[in-house]
Every structure is written in C-alpha cells, then in structure tokens.
Motif scaffolding. Structure first.
Motif, PDB file in Angstrom:
ATOM      1  N   LEU A   1      38.140  10.026 -30.506  1.00 28.01           N
ATOM      2  CA  LEU A   1      38.571   9.092 -29.468  1.00 28.01           C
ATOM      3  C   LEU A   1      37.592   7.929 -29.321  1.00 28.01           C
ATOM      4  O   LEU A   1      38.020   6.782 -29.113  1.00 28.01           O
ATOM      5  N   ARG A   2      36.304   8.195 -29.430  1.00 30.92           N
ATOM      6  CA  ARG A   2      35.335   7.105 -29.307  1.00 30.92           C
ATOM      7  C   ARG A   2      35.430   6.153 -30.491  1.00 30.92           C
ATOM      8  O   ARG A   2      35.277   4.927 -30.331  1.00 30.92           O
TER       9      ARG A   2
ATOM     10  N   CYS B   1      48.303   5.507 -26.988  1.00 30.13           N
ATOM     11  CA  CYS B   1      47.111   6.308 -27.287  1.00 30.13           C
ATOM     12  C   CYS B   1      45.859   5.639 -26.710  1.00 30.13           C
ATOM     13  O   CYS B   1      44.968   6.315 -26.180  1.00 30.13           O
ATOM     14  N   TYR B   2      45.821   4.314 -26.777  1.00 25.31           N
ATOM     15  CA  TYR B   2      44.680   3.574 -26.237  1.00 25.31           C
ATOM     16  C   TYR B   2      44.569   3.772 -24.718  1.00 25.31           C
ATOM     17  O   TYR B   2      43.472   3.937 -24.181  1.00 25.31           O
TER      18      TYR B   2
ATOM     19  N   THR C   1      43.271   7.237 -24.147  1.00 28.00           N
ATOM     20  CA  THR C   1      41.880   7.306 -24.584  1.00 28.00           C
ATOM     21  C   THR C   1      40.941   6.657 -23.574  1.00 28.00           C
ATOM     22  O   THR C   1      39.879   7.198 -23.245  1.00 28.00           O
TER      23      THR C   1
ATOM     24  N   PHE D   1      38.637   4.107 -29.939  1.00 25.93           N
ATOM     25  CA  PHE D   1      38.426   3.121 -28.876  1.00 25.93           C
ATOM     26  C   PHE D   1      37.649   1.918 -29.414  1.00 25.93           C
ATOM     27  O   PHE D   1      37.978   0.762 -29.114  1.00 25.93           O
TER      28      PHE D   1
END
Length: 298
Positions: free
Chosen positions: A6-7, A64-65, A68, A10
């Motif tokens: 996830l990081r 998803c963003y 996240t 992002f």
C-alpha cells in the motif's frame, strides 16, 4: 496485501511514476514494479493506465487509492497515538515501605523532568505486588522481597535496615545488648505474612532457632507504631519508617547484641514485558545513587 504494497502504491499515485516513487522510498525500481504487479494480480484489475511516461489511475485504481489513503492515515495515527500513550503513562507497583518512604520523592523528581507523564501506583504488600508483576498487570515494581518467579527479573537499587523498637518506658528501652531470646520473650507486633518486613523478621528469628507468633498483626505501619508507643509490645520496623517517631520520642530503638536486620530494595519487572522509554527513564532514576540518597533524606 501488506502495508508495504500500500505504501508503494500510494507513492506511485503521488508521483505518477514508478521511477520517482522508487527514489522517494529508497527502493530499486524493479521492486516497485513488482509490488504494483502483485497488487493488480491480487485484485484482478488494472490500477494504472500507462500513457507515455506518466501513470494515471484507472477507475479501480482511484477506488484503491481512496481506501489506501484512509488505511495509511489510520495506521499513521495509530503509530503516533500509541507512541504518545507509551510515553505518558506508567503503572507502578510498590511495597508499603517503599510506597511510603521513597516513592513520593522519586515520583516528584521524575515529574519535574517528565511533566506530561501520568503515573499510577499500586501499593500493597510485596507478595501481592510480585503476583501482579507476574500477571503482567504492572510495568514494574519496587519491593523489598526477593522474587522467586523465574519469569521476573530483579535489580537491587538500595539497601535498607530494620530496627527493633519499643516504647520509651518499656523494660527493653533500658537494656543494652538485648538478645534475640529476650526480644522474643515480649509480645511482638508485626506486619502481615507476605510483606517483605515480615519475611525478613521471620527468617532472622529462625536463624536464632526462634519461631515468633506475633500478638498483633497489621498491614498498617502507623497502627504498629501507635501500638508500640502505647507499650503493647515490641516490633521490628524499617528505619526509614521509624525515624520520625524516634525523633519525636514516641518510640526508641532497642540496643541488641545478636539481632541484625538488613535487606535490599529491588526493581522487578516481567522478562517479557516491554519497557517504554518512559519506564526506562524512571528505572534509571531509581538506579541513580544520588537520587536514592536524596529520597532517603526527605
């Protein structure tokens, strides 16, 4: 899916480039590409439209963003919140002697250095406090009893002396070199079983082949002092607790020949307990010989 994925995702969203995201995260560019590919395979969707050298989010990628961003914000808030909590709260256990004579001065000095820290204290006899440390219910404890539980770690931080005492008009107050047998021939007033004071008293008397059954037993040291000053019996008390009453002439120290009571004060904590930086700072203050000497004088 992991927080690492996830990081990385992002960072790619923010930079619109895997190369720039890799530089931002100090990762190799292939590692970033692999993480994005694993996410797309995991969810079975495309997350980016690859137009020229710029990466733009697909509709699935936008959703998803949003998730996240929310997840990472919560994780970061949790990290900061837990660290703040960790730094500003201590739950300490103390035996009655230490809780009465030493803890207030130590806490006062600690609060000068760490004013935001909330300190709660549980003051019981040593047996009860050690049980709470074994149950991982306290950050650490300050006691005069030696823990037998192999799960507990101990560090000596101070030596203490207990003294035999009686009323100023008691027959033993006029005697020199009182023996253990003479002392035990009078009614004895003592702390309850499970206290460090009682444990030391019983063990020293057994060294003289004496088993003493106290006439009075109390968890309250002030009650013991009052009973001794009234001439009801003799007792053995920590010097730190008895010195004020001696200075006021309410009780006197008995001159003895073969009775010696000394013990150590211990810092005790569970070997699996996480000690925060604040807990370590408090323990360091207790270990400091100058601090302990100051506390003993107050």
């Amino acid at each position: 899916m992991t927080l690492r994925h996830l990081r990385i995702f992002f960072a790619v969203c923010e930079e619109h480039s895997m190369t720039k995201a890799a530089a931002r995260l100090y990762l190799a560019q292939p590692s970033v590409s692999l993480a994005i590919r694993e996410m797309e395979e995991h969810y079975g969707v495309k997350l980016f439209d690859r137009v020229s050298r710029r990466l733009d989010l697909t509709e699935a990628g936008k959703q998803c963003y949003a998730y996240t961003t929310h997840i990472l914000t919560l994780v970061d808030e949790m990290e900061q919140g837990i660290r703040r909590f960790d730094s500003h709260r201590l739950h300490i256990g103390c035996s009655l002697t230490i809780g009465t004579c030493l803890l207030p001065a130590i806490v006062s000095q600690f609060k000068e250095q760490h004013p935001q820290t909330e300190i709660s204290a549980q003051i019981e006899n040593s047996e009860r406090i050690l049980s709470m440390v074994s149950d991982n219910a306290l950050d650490f404890a300050l006691v005069e009893a030696i823990p037998n539980d192999p799960q507990l770690r101990k560090e000596q931080f101070l030596t203490d002396t207990l003294i035999p005492v009686c009323a100023p008009f008691h027959p033993l107050s006029r005697e020199a070199n009182v023996t253990a047998e003479q002392f035990a021939s009078f009614p004895v007033i003592m702390r309850e079983k499970g206290s460090g004071t009682r444990e030391l008293f019983d063990s020293v008397m057994l060294m003289h082949n004496l088993v003493v059954n106290p006439l009075w037993v109390s968890t309250n040291t002030q009650a013991i002092l009052s009973a001794v000053s009234a001439g009801i019996g003799v007792s053995v008390l920590p010097r730190l607790l008895a010195e004020d009453a001696i200075a006021k002439g309410e009780i006197v120290e008995i001159s003895t020949r073969d009775l010696s009571f000394s013990r150590a004060f211990y810092l005790v904590y569970h070997k699996n307990r996480y000690l925060s930086s604040t807990a370590e700072a408090f323990l360091s203050l207790c270990r400091n010989a100058c601090t302990v000497a100051l506390c003993a004088q107050n």
